[in-house]
Enzyme design. Structure first.
Site, short mmCIF file in Angstrom:
data_model
loop_
_atom_site.label_atom_id
_atom_site.label_comp_id
_atom_site.label_asym_id
_atom_site.label_seq_id
_atom_site.Cartn_x
_atom_site.Cartn_y
_atom_site.Cartn_z
N HIS A 104 9.40 -31.26 9.50
CA HIS A 104 9.44 -30.72 8.13
C HIS A 104 10.84 -30.12 7.94
CE1 HIS A 104 5.20 -30.17 9.40
NE2 HIS A 104 4.87 -30.39 8.15
N ASP A 107 11.33 -26.91 9.66
CA ASP A 107 11.28 -26.89 11.13
C ASP A 107 12.68 -26.95 11.72
OD1 ASP A 107 8.51 -27.21 10.97
OD2 ASP A 107 8.64 -29.40 11.19
N GLU A 235 -1.31 -37.99 3.95
CA GLU A 235 -2.07 -37.69 5.17
C GLU A 235 -3.36 -36.98 4.77
OE1 GLU A 235 0.21 -35.94 8.39
OE2 GLU A 235 -1.55 -34.80 9.02
N HIS A 274 -8.22 -34.70 11.54
CA HIS A 274 -8.56 -34.57 10.12
C HIS A 274 -9.76 -35.44 9.79
CE1 HIS A 274 -4.12 -33.36 8.99
NE2 HIS A 274 -4.69 -32.53 9.84
N ASP A 342 0.73 -35.15 16.68
CA ASP A 342 0.64 -33.92 15.90
C ASP A 342 -0.32 -33.01 16.67
OD1 ASP A 342 0.65 -31.91 14.09
OD2 ASP A 342 0.06 -33.12 12.37
C1 XUL Z 1 -1.47 -30.29 9.15
C2 XUL Z 1 -0.74 -31.50 9.55
C3 XUL Z 1 0.71 -31.51 9.22
C4 XUL Z 1 1.23 -32.83 8.79
C5 XUL Z 1 2.65 -32.82 8.36
O1 XUL Z 1 -2.79 -30.28 9.55
O2 XUL Z 1 -1.29 -32.38 10.16
O3 XUL Z 1 1.41 -31.04 10.32
O4 XUL Z 1 1.10 -33.78 9.81
O5 XUL Z 1 2.87 -31.96 7.30
CO CO Z 2 -0.64 -34.22 10.86
#
Ligand code: XUL
Ligand code: CO
Length: 439
Positions: A104, A107, A235, A274, A342
């Site tokens: 990001h 970051d 996402e 997720h 991630d």
């Molecule tokens: C949050 C998430 C983020 C995205 C990028 O749950 O997964 O880190 O991958 O913004």
């Molecule tokens: Co993510």
């Protein structure tokens, strides 16, 4: 400044095979070994992420950082720390032999009091990152903007009730797109952040969705204007931080993209945990993407099965990785996307070397998944059983229905002439047994 942040780790983690007792080696990920026509490296396209690897130090809502992060010195100025964190990240990527990274905007560069200063800091750090990429050969899998940490985003970014906040989000997206272009990024991610609601009592749902779509259309226009020719990804995530996130799951994102005419510009970045938070399996979300030509990239992790939070643990479950790789191989593999970890080490994983153990485990888990998936496809028994189950659709009747050549009245006629008391056998147990043969 130390010349190395990971002195206990050799220059390169190597493949030593399943019998090796060396914890700093790959047991299954053999980057150059060829499987199903490609090297493992090219199938898997591993990426590591700046935010979990280098930032925050395992802080959680109940406590401060626990992790030793020698690149984050509280007595140093923010830009020095930012450069040190990039040095550490690229040392890490080189040693673990991961070819891509993700970040990001916030970051890699600090958020400063004025937006103009934050823009300048980002530009400076992008130039530094570009040099790091050139020195190491590491590439940017995707860039993104952090539209969820600063208090101004408490009510969302694209879906904020304030147009001034919307403007701030747009400004950050613009600069993050510039950064992605400058670094030769292969894609750009929109994770919803706080695009959702805490309560419907204060929310105009349709307006929020219109505004979010507006932001994405503006981003598409800008991407074209700067000649950034890479896919955008949404996402999906159903909850956390908000009660309800608009990008709930793959099908909700799909409906949103279709409603707002965005399908030509977007694919999805599917994150394993997720999917679980949405009440789906990782495999389900990937299959939904495969069925709808939406498979873009993957955020590889897992949740704590009994917790129900977004714990971002490293992937270790071989069923998950094998089924994910089965879908990915059947979809023809990644084009622009990759497998971004991630994931973060646990709060008690306090030493820099734990970052290596974590990624080695995740890479080996996906390597095993890839090997199993390739064998399952080569073996063909699962495909045969599925084909047998659907064989009716290859008969005259099936083909006519699929081609739209019959009416309800025609089918009424057919049904009256056919005595159907059952349906094709499912063979679930046998299919599960075959899968287990490869794990
Ligand atoms: C949050 C998430 C983020 C995205 C990028 O749950 O997964 O880190 O991958 O913004
Ligand atoms: Co993510």
């Amino acid at each position: 400044m130390p010349t190395t942040y990971f002195p206990d780790v050799p220059a390169k983690i190597k493949y030593e095979g399943p019998d090796s007792a060396n914890p700093l080696s790959f047991k299954h990920y053999d980057a150059d070994a060829r499987i199903a026509g490609k090297s493992m490296r090219d199938h898997l396209r591993f990426a590591a992420c700046m935010w979990h690897c280098m930032k925050q130090g395992n802080a959680d809502p109940f406590g401060v950082a626990t992790r030793q992060m020698p690149w984050d010195d509280p007595s140093a100025d923010a830009m020095t720390n930012a450069r040190n964190a990039l040095d550490a990240m690229f040392e890490f990527l080189t040693k673990i032999d991961i070819g891509f990274w993700c970040f990001h905007d916030r970051d890699i560069a600090p958020e400063l009091p004025a937006l103009r200063e934050s823009h300048a800091a980002l530009e400076e750090m992008v130039a530094y990152a570009k040099q790091k990429q050139q020195d190491t050969g590491v590439e940017l899998l995707w860039g993104t903007a952090c539209l969820f940490i600063h208090p101004r985003y408490m009510g969302g970014a694209g879906t904020s009730p304030s147009p001034e906040v919307f403007a701030h989000a747009a400004a950050q997206v613009r600069r993050a797109l510039d950064a992605t272009k400058e670094l030769g990024g292969h894609g750009y991610v929109f994770w919803g952040g706080r695009e959702g609601y805490d309560t419907l009592l204060n929310t105009e749902l349709s307006r929020d969705l219109d505004h979010l779509a507006k932001l994405l259309h503006l981003a598409v226009d800008y991407k074209k204007s700067i000649g950034l020719d890479v896919p955008f990804y949404i996402e999906p995530k159903p909850k956390e931080p908000t009660t309800h996130q608009y990008d709930h799951d793959a099908s909700a994102c799909h409906a949103f993209l279709m409603k707002y005419g965005l399908t030509d510009h977007f694919k999805l970045n599917i994150e394993a945990n997720h999917a679980a938070l949405a009440g789906h399996s990782f495999h389900h979300e990937l299959e939904y993407c495969r069925a709808n030509d939406l498979l873009g990239s993957i955020d590889a992790n897992r949740g704590g099965e009994n917790i129900g939070w977004d714990t971002d643990q490293f992937p270790t479950n071989l069923y998950d990785t094998a089924l994910a790789m089965l879908t990915l191989l059947r979809a023809g593999g990644f084009t622009h996307g990759g497998l971004n970890f991630d994931a973060k080490v646990r709060r008690q994983s306090t030493e820099p070397i734990d970052l290596f153990h974590a990624h080695i485990g995740g890479m080996d888990a996906f390597a095993r998944g890839l090997k199993a998936a390739a064998k399952i496809i080569e073996d063909g028994r699962i495909d045969e059983l599925v084909n047998a189950r659907y064989a009716g659709w290859d008969t005259d009747l099936g083909r006519k229905i699929e081609a739209g050549q019959v009416t309800l009245a025609d089918l009424d006629e057919v049904a009256q002439q056919t005595d159907v008391q059952t349906a094709p056998v499912g063979r679930q147990e046998l299919l599960e047994n075959i899968l287990n043969e490869y794990l």
